[in-house]
Scaffold this motif. Structure first.
Motif, PDB file in Angstrom:
ATOM      1  N   GLN A  11     -68.321 -47.039 -47.328  1.00 58.66           N
ATOM      2  CA  GLN A  11     -67.060 -47.744 -47.024  1.00 58.66           C
ATOM      3  C   GLN A  11     -65.876 -46.788 -47.061  1.00 58.66           C
ATOM      4  O   GLN A  11     -64.958 -46.870 -46.235  1.00 58.66           O
ATOM      5  CB  GLN A  11     -66.842 -48.849 -48.041  1.00 58.66           C
ATOM      6  N   LEU A  12     -65.923 -45.855 -48.063  1.00 58.65           N
ATOM      7  CA  LEU A  12     -64.828 -44.875 -48.158  1.00 58.65           C
ATOM      8  C   LEU A  12     -64.743 -44.032 -46.889  1.00 58.65           C
ATOM      9  O   LEU A  12     -63.660 -43.778 -46.365  1.00 58.65           O
ATOM     10  CB  LEU A  12     -65.053 -43.959 -49.363  1.00 58.65           C
ATOM     11  N   ARG A  59     -76.560 -53.001 -48.312  1.00 66.32           N
ATOM     12  CA  ARG A  59     -76.238 -54.314 -48.875  1.00 66.32           C
ATOM     13  C   ARG A  59     -77.411 -55.279 -48.715  1.00 66.32           C
ATOM     14  O   ARG A  59     -77.772 -56.004 -49.629  1.00 66.32           O
ATOM     15  CB  ARG A  59     -75.010 -54.873 -48.163  1.00 66.32           C
ATOM     16  N   ALA A 108     -75.556 -49.581 -54.469  1.00 71.57           N
ATOM     17  CA  ALA A 108     -74.136 -49.893 -54.643  1.00 71.57           C
ATOM     18  C   ALA A 108     -73.297 -48.632 -54.432  1.00 71.57           C
ATOM     19  O   ALA A 108     -72.239 -48.667 -53.789  1.00 71.57           O
ATOM     20  CB  ALA A 108     -73.892 -50.459 -56.043  1.00 71.57           C
ATOM     21  N   ALA A 109     -73.803 -47.500 -54.957  1.00 80.55           N
ATOM     22  CA  ALA A 109     -73.070 -46.230 -54.812  1.00 80.55           C
ATOM     23  C   ALA A 109     -73.040 -45.800 -53.342  1.00 80.55           C
ATOM     24  O   ALA A 109     -72.001 -45.394 -52.809  1.00 80.55           O
ATOM     25  CB  ALA A 109     -73.732 -45.155 -55.669  1.00 80.55           C
ATOM     26  N   TYR A 123     -73.323 -47.719 -50.718  1.00 78.84           N
ATOM     27  CA  TYR A 123     -72.497 -48.680 -49.966  1.00 78.84           C
ATOM     28  C   TYR A 123     -71.009 -48.386 -50.135  1.00 78.84           C
ATOM     29  O   TYR A 123     -70.255 -48.342 -49.154  1.00 78.84           O
ATOM     30  CB  TYR A 123     -72.829 -50.096 -50.455  1.00 78.84           C
ATOM     31  N   SER A 124     -70.600 -48.130 -51.386  1.00 77.05           N
ATOM     32  CA  SER A 124     -69.166 -47.899 -51.598  1.00 77.05           C
ATOM     33  C   SER A 124     -68.723 -46.568 -50.987  1.00 77.05           C
ATOM     34  O   SER A 124     -67.614 -46.455 -50.451  1.00 77.05           O
ATOM     35  CB  SER A 124     -68.808 -47.974 -53.083  1.00 77.05           C
ATOM     36  N   ASN A 125     -69.611 -45.555 -51.043  1.00 78.34           N
ATOM     37  CA  ASN A 125     -69.254 -44.269 -50.422  1.00 78.34           C
ATOM     38  C   ASN A 125     -69.182 -44.399 -48.902  1.00 78.34           C
ATOM     39  O   ASN A 125     -68.313 -43.800 -48.263  1.00 78.34           O
ATOM     40  CB  ASN A 125     -70.271 -43.197 -50.817  1.00 78.34           C
ATOM     41  N   SER A 153     -78.291 -50.237 -58.375  1.00 80.80           N
ATOM     42  CA  SER A 153     -77.177 -49.311 -58.628  1.00 80.80           C
ATOM     43  C   SER A 153     -77.049 -48.215 -57.571  1.00 80.80           C
ATOM     44  O   SER A 153     -75.953 -47.966 -57.064  1.00 80.80           O
ATOM     45  CB  SER A 153     -77.295 -48.699 -60.019  1.00 80.80           C
ATOM     46  N   PRO A 154     -78.163 -47.522 -57.187  1.00 75.30           N
ATOM     47  CA  PRO A 154     -77.998 -46.474 -56.161  1.00 75.30           C
ATOM     48  C   PRO A 154     -77.484 -47.033 -54.838  1.00 75.30           C
ATOM     49  O   PRO A 154     -76.656 -46.400 -54.177  1.00 75.30           O
ATOM     50  CB  PRO A 154     -79.427 -45.932 -55.981  1.00 75.30           C
ATOM     51  N   TYR A 164     -61.666 -39.536 -46.103  1.00 73.10           N
ATOM     52  CA  TYR A 164     -61.842 -38.078 -45.997  1.00 73.10           C
ATOM     53  C   TYR A 164     -61.595 -37.615 -44.566  1.00 73.10           C
ATOM     54  O   TYR A 164     -62.240 -36.712 -44.050  1.00 73.10           O
ATOM     55  CB  TYR A 164     -63.255 -37.699 -46.464  1.00 73.10           C
ATOM     56  N   GLU A 199     -63.288 -46.018 -44.122  1.00 76.41           N
ATOM     57  CA  GLU A 199     -61.843 -46.240 -44.259  1.00 76.41           C
ATOM     58  C   GLU A 199     -61.026 -44.989 -43.911  1.00 76.41           C
ATOM     59  O   GLU A 199     -59.805 -45.016 -43.927  1.00 76.41           O
ATOM     60  CB  GLU A 199     -61.521 -46.650 -45.704  1.00 76.41           C
ATOM     61  N   GLU A 236     -65.244 -62.229 -46.677  1.00 84.11           N
ATOM     62  CA  GLU A 236     -65.632 -61.123 -45.794  1.00 84.11           C
ATOM     63  C   GLU A 236     -65.961 -61.616 -44.386  1.00 84.11           C
ATOM     64  O   GLU A 236     -65.635 -60.979 -43.406  1.00 84.11           O
ATOM     65  CB  GLU A 236     -66.888 -60.438 -46.340  1.00 84.11           C
ATOM     66  N   SER A 279     -80.224 -54.334 -51.084  1.00 86.30           N
ATOM     67  CA  SER A 279     -79.873 -54.706 -52.456  1.00 86.30           C
ATOM     68  C   SER A 279     -80.142 -56.183 -52.698  1.00 86.30           C
ATOM     69  O   SER A 279     -80.709 -56.577 -53.720  1.00 86.30           O
ATOM     70  CB  SER A 279     -78.399 -54.367 -52.665  1.00 86.30           C
TER      71      SER A 279
END
Lengths: 133, 478
Positions: free
Chosen positions: B267-268, B293, B260-261, B263-265, B257-258, B274, B271, B341, B296
């Motif tokens: 990616q943000l 990734r 995953a968080a 990784y997604s941050n 879970s950590p 911010y 992108e 991907e 994990s």
């Protein structure tokens, strides 16, 4: 634009998903307590629910919420549910998309964390499109 | 928990307190129900043999002259009458056992025991309570009681046998029952009976029974205690295995879970959610995301491998009949995310094939080989998945890629734990080197033959030969 409710106890992850969906033009809200989720849905019925499985006090909280939505709340019976979890999709004691079942695991689709945000967005679009049809 | 106003108290219960009280002697005293039913069935079959013996002996009555030459007298009607009584009693016992087994109710064994002992006493009387050694037939009942019943109950059976024998002797000695024997000339075989010799004979017989009862019941109690101990250990082992599986599930979740968080941050940030980032920062974040990734995936593989290595032939995970096409569809569906991907095309051609294996294991095996095929391909390349039966009817799955291939010298090592070929690590650095080790364990546990053909720069093909039937040594789950 759709309204998406993200129910996940991992606030960091949930917020990043919310931001990613917001960037795509959707409105989203985060709920970290699955027991409060029905109350939140009653105030504003979501077009899609992104749901985790394990919650701090209930390791099957996601399953229970999905079953409650399908079997006890007529209003949310057809809301698509995307199950998104870090739980092992394989042995031991794992589960996967083949376990989707209208009684045991009544969700629309299932994906495993960590997930590529682009893939998540694609999944979300597909589910929203299916729900519209 | 107790509560007074807002103050709460809770005391942690000591683990094992509840289980200790039910262990040991209680289970050691008697047989488990299935074992008891099995033994009752065996005992009922044994009665048919006794009946056969009685009928045979009764039938000898038709050969009077032969019996006379052998020194035996005509048996008369008693073997036939006793055989009929035994027949009726056995039918009643079988019916009772069937009814009680179906309703899972307690069996009444005492009616059988008492009736058997009464019938035996009648046989002892007619065969010759003092003129033959037939009285030792009581030992058979005493020993069986020691084996099947708790010690106190087996003592009751021994005392009952001794009591019936003594009653038979007293009735014969007092003339209430006329003495009987199988011998034609009783005077030649029976010693002169005095009260002292009678007491000595009966006393010695009962003494021997007592000693035998003590020895056998003691040994049986020891064996039963050992059985109970083994059953208890087995129960604890099963509970420990379940607990470990639960623990692994939670560990995987807690560790993944950590990441995953993160990784997604990451990616943000990439992108530009911010604001635009400098190129160097983008590269750093890309590396963070990639490592997240990889880590994990590695956590999941390490847990899977640890579980497979320790599972051996654990019986709680049972093989079953599997439609390979169904599992392949799910595996392809799962791999399609990575293929998307990495811009790799997945092609499949499947024909129905059924195998006998552990479903989760086969899923793991297919997913590892298919994801490797995708990871070690270049964008725009194709991975082919086929399924069907070979000319011998063996279920076969092939997974072929056009990827980097494997050096022939390195081919024998690819299934080793943590092995990574240099070229593979250069092409795809996030692999843990455990994927094919998992494949090796799964193949060994499920009797799957794995064949690899590869050519550097051309591609690799994995051919999997699945068992058509369950192996002969594996029994059907109960």
């Amino acid at each position: 634009m759709a309204y998406i409710l993200i129910i996940d106890d991992d606030l960091d992850f949930a917020l990043s998903v919310a931001n990613a969906l917001h960037a795509q033009g959707h409105e989203s809200q985060v709920e970290t307590d699955f027991e409060q989720a029905i109350g939140r849905m009653e105030k504003h019925c979501p077009d899609l629910v992104i749901l985790d499985v394990m919650f701090p006090e209930n390791k099957c909280g996601g399953f229970e919420l999905a079953r409650a939505m399908r079997h006890h709340h007529e209003r949310f019976k057809n809301v698509p549910i995307l199950m998104l979890t870090g739980m092992n999709t394989q042995f031991p004691m794992g589960f996967s998309s083949r376990d989707i079942d209208k009684n045991w695991l009544p969700v629309t689709s299932y994906v495993e964390k960590p997930i590529d945000l682009n893939v998540l967005r694609q999944k979300v679009e597909i589910l929203l499109e299916q729900a519209r049809v | 928990m107790s509560a007074t106003s807002n103050k709460s108290t809770f005391e942690l219960p000591l683990t094992g307190e509840a289980t200790e009280t039910t262990s040991g002697l209680e289970h050691a005293q008697s047989l488990s129900l299935p074992l008891l039913y099995e033994n009752i069935r065996w005992f009922c079959r044994l009665r048919w043999w006794v009946m056969g013996g009685l009928v045979f002996y009764g039938g000898l009555g038709f050969f009077g002259s032969w019996l006379a030459r052998s020194g035996l007298q005509r048996p008369g009607l008693w073997p036939w009458i006793i055989a009929v009584i035994l027949l009726l009693a056995n039918l009643a016992h079988i019916r009772h056992a069937l009814v009680r087994t179906m309703s899972r109710a307690r069996l009444n064994l005492w009616s059988q025991i008492v009736l058997d002992l009464l019938i035996l006493t009648a046989v002892v009387h007619f065969v010759g309570s003092c003129s033959t050694h037939i009285a030792f037939a009581y030992l058979f009942h005493i020993v069986l009681a020691c084996v099947f019943l708790p010690r106190r109950q087996s003592l009751i059976v021994a005392l009952l046998a001794a009591g019936l024998y003594v009653v038979c002797i007293i009735l014969e000695a007092s003339g209430i029952l006329s003495e009987a024997s199988i011998w034609a000339d009783t005077d030649a075989t029976v010693l002169p009976i005095t009260t002292a010799s009678l007491v000595a004979q009966v006393g010695s017989a009962i003494g021997i029974w007592g000693i035998l009862w003590y020895l056998v019941s003691h040994l049986s109690a020891m064996v039963r205690a050992r059985d109970a101990e083994l059953a208890d250990t087995n129960h604890r082992l099963k509970a420990a295995l379940q607990e470990r599986a639960r623990h692994m599930l939670h560990t995987t979740h807690a560790l993944k879970s950590p990441f995953a968080a993160i990784y997604s941050n990451a990616q943000l940030l990439l992108e530009g959610a911010y604001g635009a980032l400098p190129t160097d920062a983008q590269e750093v974040i890309q590396r963070i995301g990639k490592r997240c990734r990889g880590l994990s995936r590695e956590i999941q593989e390490m847990l899977q491998l640890a579980n497979l290595q320790s599972i051996g032939q654990e019986t709680s995970v049972l093989p079953e009949t599997i439609q390979l096409t169904e599992l392949l569809d799910l595996t392809i569906d799962r791999a399609s995310t990575i293929a998307l991907e990495r811009k790799v095309i997945l092609e499949t051609k499947q024909r129905p094939a059924v195998t006998w294996a552990i479903s989760d294991h086969v899923s793991m095996l297919l997913e590892n080989i298919l994801s490797n095929a995708v990871f070690y391909s270049r964008p725009g390349m194709t991975v082919w998945v086929t399924c069907g039966l070979d000319p011998k009817g063996t279920p076969v799955v092939t997974i072929r890629d056009e990827g980097i291939g494997i050096d022939p010298q390195k081919l024998p090592h690819i299934f080793d734990d943590y092995y990574r070929a240099k070229e593979a690590a250069l092409h795809y650095s996030d692999s843990s080197g455990l994927g094919l080790a998992i494949v090796r364990h799964v193949a060994s546990l499920n009797h799957i033959r794995v064949q690899v053909e590869s050519q550097p720069g051309i591609g690799t093909q994995f051919t999997l030969y699945f068992p058509l039937h369950k192996p002969a040594h594996q029994s059907e789950p109960a």
